[in-house]
Write an enzyme that holds these catalytic residues in place. Structure first.
Site, mmCIF file in Angstrom:
data_model
loop_
_atom_site.group_PDB
_atom_site.id
_atom_site.type_symbol
_atom_site.label_atom_id
_atom_site.label_comp_id
_atom_site.label_asym_id
_atom_site.label_seq_id
_atom_site.Cartn_x
_atom_site.Cartn_y
_atom_site.Cartn_z
ATOM 1 N N ASP A 99 -76.648 36.622 10.154
ATOM 2 C CA ASP A 99 -75.189 36.659 10.295
ATOM 3 C C ASP A 99 -74.667 38.069 10.536
ATOM 4 O O ASP A 99 -73.790 38.283 11.365
ATOM 5 C CB ASP A 99 -74.537 36.142 9.004
ATOM 6 C CG ASP A 99 -74.251 34.658 9.075
ATOM 7 O OD1 ASP A 99 -74.662 34.021 10.060
ATOM 8 O OD2 ASP A 99 -73.633 34.133 8.128
ATOM 9 N N HIS A 141 -64.613 38.387 4.671
ATOM 10 C CA HIS A 141 -65.791 37.999 3.878
ATOM 11 C C HIS A 141 -66.527 39.181 3.240
ATOM 12 O O HIS A 141 -67.482 38.975 2.503
ATOM 13 C CB HIS A 141 -66.798 37.222 4.732
ATOM 14 C CG HIS A 141 -66.274 35.922 5.244
ATOM 15 N ND1 HIS A 141 -65.725 34.969 4.419
ATOM 16 C CD2 HIS A 141 -66.226 35.406 6.506
ATOM 17 C CE1 HIS A 141 -65.349 33.922 5.151
ATOM 18 N NE2 HIS A 141 -65.636 34.171 6.415
ATOM 19 N N GLY A 149 -71.040 37.198 6.309
ATOM 20 C CA GLY A 149 -70.305 36.469 7.344
ATOM 21 C C GLY A 149 -69.657 37.338 8.396
ATOM 22 O O GLY A 149 -68.457 37.212 8.657
ATOM 23 N N ASP A 177 -57.584 31.369 8.327
ATOM 24 C CA ASP A 177 -58.875 31.237 8.990
ATOM 25 C C ASP A 177 -59.507 29.919 8.495
ATOM 26 O O ASP A 177 -59.239 29.481 7.380
ATOM 27 C CB ASP A 177 -59.735 32.436 8.559
ATOM 28 C CG ASP A 177 -61.021 32.599 9.350
ATOM 29 O OD1 ASP A 177 -61.077 33.509 10.193
ATOM 30 O OD2 ASP A 177 -61.983 31.825 9.105
ATOM 31 N N HIS A 179 -62.402 29.474 7.519
ATOM 32 C CA HIS A 179 -63.301 29.767 6.399
ATOM 33 C C HIS A 179 -62.516 30.347 5.222
ATOM 34 O O HIS A 179 -61.522 31.053 5.427
ATOM 35 C CB HIS A 179 -64.374 30.777 6.834
ATOM 36 C CG HIS A 179 -65.225 30.322 7.973
ATOM 37 N ND1 HIS A 179 -64.898 30.590 9.286
ATOM 38 C CD2 HIS A 179 -66.374 29.597 7.995
ATOM 39 C CE1 HIS A 179 -65.830 30.066 10.079
ATOM 40 N NE2 HIS A 179 -66.742 29.446 9.324
ATOM 41 N N ASP A 266 -60.198 29.915 14.136
ATOM 42 C CA ASP A 266 -61.380 29.056 14.250
ATOM 43 C C ASP A 266 -61.163 27.648 13.672
ATOM 44 O O ASP A 266 -62.122 26.914 13.458
ATOM 45 C CB ASP A 266 -62.606 29.735 13.615
ATOM 46 C CG ASP A 266 -62.315 30.395 12.280
ATOM 47 O OD1 ASP A 266 -61.198 30.237 11.763
ATOM 48 O OD2 ASP A 266 -63.216 31.070 11.750
ATOM 49 N N TYR A 310 -64.205 31.773 17.586
ATOM 50 C CA TYR A 310 -65.495 31.863 18.270
ATOM 51 C C TYR A 310 -65.515 31.151 19.609
ATOM 52 O O TYR A 310 -66.526 31.141 20.289
ATOM 53 C CB TYR A 310 -66.609 31.403 17.313
ATOM 54 C CG TYR A 310 -66.503 32.216 16.038
ATOM 55 C CD1 TYR A 310 -66.880 33.565 16.046
ATOM 56 C CD2 TYR A 310 -65.898 31.709 14.898
ATOM 57 C CE1 TYR A 310 -66.696 34.360 14.924
ATOM 58 C CE2 TYR A 310 -65.712 32.501 13.768
ATOM 59 C CZ TYR A 310 -66.111 33.816 13.786
ATOM 60 O OH TYR A 310 -65.920 34.614 12.696
HETATM 61 ZN ZN LIG Z 1 -63.611 31.980 10.045
#
Ligand SMILES: [Zn+2]
Ligand SMILES: [Zn+2]
Length: 391
Positions: A99, A141, A149, A177, A179, A266, A310
């Site tokens: 990652d 992250h 990440g 986000d 995540h 994302d 992404y």
């Molecule tokens: Zn994300």
């Protein structure tokens, strides 16, 4: 191209450096700085960027970074940034992984992004500008002593720690986000002056796996971490309902001095790394809501950063152009400029969308829509019920 577009002055700052693109892991890594170049070109093509908006950041200093990172970690990142570094030596720091690989110049590139978000926050807190954007920021992250990440240093936390120290400001951090915004949450987990609110796809099947309703802060910070883990395949209406139903009452109760919003894009259905089902509509509507709350609650003090995203071809440039247009209070045309489309279509592996908002019939409705919406409503209620300063 810029006909009919109003660009007020002295209100909005755009923090950018050509060197932001040096934050690059590898050619085939999903975190690709080309998205910044594509977005900047789109913004310029629309006539939405003038000299008066542009600010070049200096890298964050060690002193800035050490407000949130461990000094041994800083040393490790610096060593890992040398061209001769061996990736296998840095696993304990979360570096040299699939990652987050190491790359030459990593420390400089990462501290420049931190400097960018710090500058954006400084321009706003000092009263020089009402709103500011650093679209290269949003590395949510990164932890105190660990990369994770795709994130090496946590630019958001560096900026928040700066405004806490210099202005004693109460900060609300909004993370939309897909995540969980884990790094920022843990770094301010015990601080009642930094309220972190993260909306994300549930960690059941998605990195980093945290962001549950039960993570609410600790000690004096109890109640000042808020998580809204939403179902996979959540679509626009349910996502926006959750965001609105949480932000409006919670921000009104908290009364922030500054709103810092991470705008990772994302959650879009095209995104290859997540399982949400939003369209670009939420990337128009979320900044609009934040903008409104900033004017209502804290004299417009609002800093935006980027984050994940992404599908660099079909999603990021449109999403962050809409973000900047909102920050600028400018109207966007319905269509993406032809010149920009022609320039990038030749390289793109997909057909590029021609309108900023995805057509309403672009995706078939998710079959479990009702169930997902109901589950999300329950999650929102539970998230709000555990907010002691509100109730
Ligand atoms: Zn994300
Ligand atoms: Zn405004």
């Amino acid at each position: 191209m810029s006909q009919g577009i109003e660009t007020p002055t002295g209100k909005s700052a755009f923090v950018f450096s050509e060197d932001f693109t040096r934050y690059k892991f590898a050619e085939d890594h999903p975190f690709n700085p080309k998205r910044l170049v594509m977005t900047l070109e789109l913004i310029k093509q629309l006539g939405l960027l003038e000299e008066q908006h542009l600010f070049q950041p200096a890298p964050a200093t060690d002193e800035d970074l050490l407000r949130v990172h461990d000094s041994r970690y800083l040393d490790a990142v610096k060593r890992a940034s040398l061209p001769t570094a061996d990736p296998d030596h840095f696993a304990a720091w979360g570096l040299g992984t699939e990652d987050t690989p190491i790359f030459p110049g990593m420390h400089d590139a990462s501290s420049l992004i931190c400097g960018g978000t710090k500058l954006a926050a400084e321009l706003v807190m000092s009263g020089q500008y009402q709103h500011a954007l650093n679209m290269a920021g949003g590395l949510h992250h990164a932890h105190r002593a660990q990369a994770s990440g795709f994130c090496v240093y946590n630019d958001i936390a560096v900026a928040i720690a700066h405004v806490r120290e210099k202005y004693d400001a109460r900060v609300v951090y909004i993370d939309t986000d897909a995540h969980h915004g884990d790094g920022v949450q843990w770094l301010f987990y015990e601080d009642p002056n930094v309220l972190t609110i993260s909306f994300h796809e549930t960690g059941k099947y998605l990195y980093p796996g945290t962001g549950e309703l039960t993570e609410r802060g600790e000690g004096r910070g109890y109640g000042y971490s808020l998580n809204v883990p939403l179902e996979a395949f959540t679509e626009d209406d349910s996502w926006m309902q959750a965001v609105r139903d949480v932000l409006v009452p919670v921000l009104n109760a908290f009364q922030p001095d500054l709103i810092l919003h991470q705008n990772g894009c994302d959650a879009h259905r095209f995104d290859p790394l997540t399982h949400l089902a939003a369209t670009t509509r939420i990337y128009r509507d979320m900044p609009k809501l934040t903008h409104q709350l900033a004017h209502e609650l804290c004299e417009g003090r609002w800093v935006g950063v980027g984050g994940g995203g992404y599908d660099i071809w079909r999603v990021v440039p449109r999403a962050w152009t809409m973000l900047w247009a909102e920050i600028l209070d400018a109207e966007l045309p319905e269509k993406v400029p032809t010149d920009w489309l022609e320039r990038w279509q030749v390289q793109a592996p997909f057909e590029l969308p021609t309108t900023f908002l995805d057509p309403v019939d672009l995706f078939a409705p998710i079959p479990r829509r009702t169930e997902i919406t109901e589950k999300n409503e329950i999650t929102v209620r539970r998230a709000l019920n555990g907010t002691p300063f509100l109730f």
